[in-house]
Design a protein around this motif. Structure first.
Motif, PDB file in Angstrom:
ATOM      1  N   ILE A  30       0.787  -1.212   0.012  1.00 29.44           N
ATOM      2  CA  ILE A  30      -0.225  -0.027  -0.163  1.00 29.44           C
ATOM      3  C   ILE A  30       0.890   1.226   0.089  1.00 29.44           C
ATOM      4  N   ASN A  31       2.252   1.299   0.767  1.00 32.01           N
ATOM      5  CA  ASN A  31       2.888   2.266   0.947  1.00 32.01           C
ATOM      6  C   ASN A  31       3.694   2.536  -0.707  1.00 32.01           C
ATOM      7  N   VAL A  34       0.770   4.014  -2.729  1.00 32.43           N
ATOM      8  CA  VAL A  34       0.580   5.497  -2.211  1.00 32.43           C
ATOM      9  C   VAL A  34       1.688   6.334  -2.903  1.00 32.43           C
ATOM     10  N   GLY A  62      -4.479   6.210   1.567  1.00 35.41           N
ATOM     11  CA  GLY A  62      -3.552   4.890   2.042  1.00 35.41           C
ATOM     12  C   GLY A  62      -3.651   4.756   3.288  1.00 35.41           C
TER      13      GLY A  62
END
Length: 80
Positions: A30-31, A34, A62
């Motif tokens: 996810i990071n 983002v 995020g």
């Protein structure tokens, strides 16, 4: 060396450890997404105020995605 392998196998057989590793990998992915979207916003949006606001929205989304992922991992780990 054999003791270390049996120790690792013991840890990996525990479902809680598997859920923890899954959560860490999910947060990492996810990071990455983002960060990719935040960088790509500046290429497509040239107005600095709009670009700033969109980067903040992407960051917030995020955080929400990470919270949902952790909630899902906890629900699965607790059997709910």
């Amino acid at each position: 060396m054999n003791d270390f392998l049996s120790f690792v196998q013991h840890w990996l057989s525990d479902q809680t450890v598997i859920k923890f590793i899954t959560a860490i990998i999910g947060i990492f992915i996810i990071n990455l997404l983002v960060g990719f979207f935040r960088r790509s916003i500046s290429h497509y949006i040239h107005d600095s105020d709009t670009s700033y606001r969109l980067r903040k929205v992407v960051t917030f989304i995020g955080y929400v995605a990470i919270a949902c992922l952790l909630r899902l991992c906890l629900a699965i780990a607790w059997g709910n």
